[in-house]
Motif scaffolding. Structure first.
Motif, short mmCIF file in Angstrom:
data_model
loop_
_atom_site.label_atom_id
_atom_site.label_comp_id
_atom_site.label_asym_id
_atom_site.label_seq_id
_atom_site.Cartn_x
_atom_site.Cartn_y
_atom_site.Cartn_z
N GLY A 30 7.24 56.28 68.08
CA GLY A 30 6.32 57.04 68.93
C GLY A 30 5.17 56.20 69.42
O GLY A 30 5.19 54.97 69.34
N PHE A 31 4.13 56.88 69.92
CA PHE A 31 3.03 56.14 70.54
C PHE A 31 1.70 56.88 70.40
O PHE A 31 1.65 58.09 70.16
CB PHE A 31 3.33 55.89 72.03
CG PHE A 31 3.36 57.14 72.89
CD1 PHE A 31 2.22 57.56 73.56
CD2 PHE A 31 4.51 57.88 73.04
CE1 PHE A 31 2.22 58.69 74.34
CE2 PHE A 31 4.54 59.02 73.84
CZ PHE A 31 3.39 59.43 74.49
N PHE A 32 0.64 56.09 70.58
CA PHE A 32 -0.73 56.61 70.67
C PHE A 32 -1.28 56.25 72.05
O PHE A 32 -1.04 55.15 72.54
CB PHE A 32 -1.65 55.96 69.63
CG PHE A 32 -1.24 56.20 68.20
CD1 PHE A 32 -1.43 57.43 67.59
CD2 PHE A 32 -0.70 55.16 67.44
CE1 PHE A 32 -1.06 57.64 66.27
CE2 PHE A 32 -0.33 55.36 66.12
CZ PHE A 32 -0.52 56.60 65.54
N LEU A 33 -2.06 57.16 72.63
CA LEU A 33 -2.87 56.83 73.80
C LEU A 33 -4.32 56.77 73.33
O LEU A 33 -4.81 57.73 72.72
CB LEU A 33 -2.69 57.87 74.90
CG LEU A 33 -3.46 57.60 76.20
CD1 LEU A 33 -3.01 56.28 76.84
CD2 LEU A 33 -3.30 58.75 77.19
N ILE A 34 -4.96 55.65 73.60
CA ILE A 34 -6.29 55.38 73.05
C ILE A 34 -7.26 55.18 74.21
O ILE A 34 -6.99 54.40 75.13
CB ILE A 34 -6.26 54.13 72.15
CG1 ILE A 34 -5.23 54.32 71.03
CG2 ILE A 34 -7.63 53.82 71.58
CD1 ILE A 34 -4.85 53.04 70.28
#
Length: 241
Positions: A113-117
């Motif tokens: 998955g991923f993070f948006l920062i």
């Protein structure tokens, strides 16, 4: 997107390439990760081969999709899945930047998955797909899932946002609060995307070997597991400019 990545396969002389795979296609603003499901080893199958073939075919499908206009991650997954014939199964997460709409579009299957920062704070974390603890949704040819189960997301992005994508080797071994601290320091130090990916990956690696560390994996296990989780670790960092 300006992209940097790090891959740290776990130490296994029988599988020197590990079971993770990834690709980056800066020209078409698309990135992807895959994590071969280790349970196949009981049947003598190296799921890393499936993951690598899936990502190679995703890279090819990204090019084909770009010829039609904007890349559609779910269609990339569908095309890659159709052309991947190895035995085994894998999670997958593919993300593209739509620079016309200023959005990222993602298709995710399983527990990569991923993070948006934004400004050092995680403003979005992709949900994981699993049937139970340690049993993620997975693409494969043998009674596994297919891309129809992929969760699709579209998120607005701004200049200087950071996109961080990883397999569960990263996500299981480093808390969001740790990531935010590292990202804030990276912003202060003007680190390149590759340098930030390296820092995140190596701290996840350090935590994975700590038998007493408080980790997301230990927390999710509800005390069935203590400490870090030794695993292949893939991190991709993309700076939105």
């Amino acid at each position: 997107m300006v992209v940097g990545s790090l891959y740290l396969p776990k130490d296994n002389p029988n599988k020197p390439l590990g079971e993770d795979a990834h690709f980056t296609h800066e020209l078409y603003q698309t990135i992807g990760v895959a994590d071969g499901v280790g349970g196949w080893v009981k049947q003598g199958i190296d799921a890393g081969i499936y993951a690598r073939e899936l990502m190679k075919n995703s890279f090819i499908a990204t090019y084909d999709e770009s010829m039609k206009g904007h890349v559609n991650p779910k269609r990339v997954l569908e095309e890659a899945y159709k052309n991947t014939n190895s035995k085994g199964s894998s999670t997958a997460c593919i993300i593209t930047l739509n620079s016309v709409k200023n959005t990222i579009v993602a298709a995710n299957v399983g527990d990569s998955g991923f993070f948006l920062i934004r400004k050092g704070k995680i403003i979005y974390k992709s949900p994981i797909q699993q049937r139970g603890f340690g049993c993620p949704y997975q693409l494969g040819n043998c009674n596994s899932d297919n891309p129809s189960v992929a969760q699709e997301m579209e998120l607005n992005v701004e200049k200087d946002d950071i996109l961080m994508v990883g397999t569960d080797g990263m996500l299981d071994n480093i808390f969001e609060s740790e990531i935010e601290e590292i990202v804030l320091r990276a912003i202060d130090q003007n680190l390149k995307a590759e340098e930030l990916a390296s820092q995140i990956g190596n701290i996840a690696l350090y935590n994975s070997f700590d038998r007493f560390a408080d980790t997301p994996f230990a927390k999710a296990s509800k005390e069935r597991h203590i400490g870090g989780k030794i695993d292949d670790i893939t991190v991709i960092v993309a700076y939105i400019q």
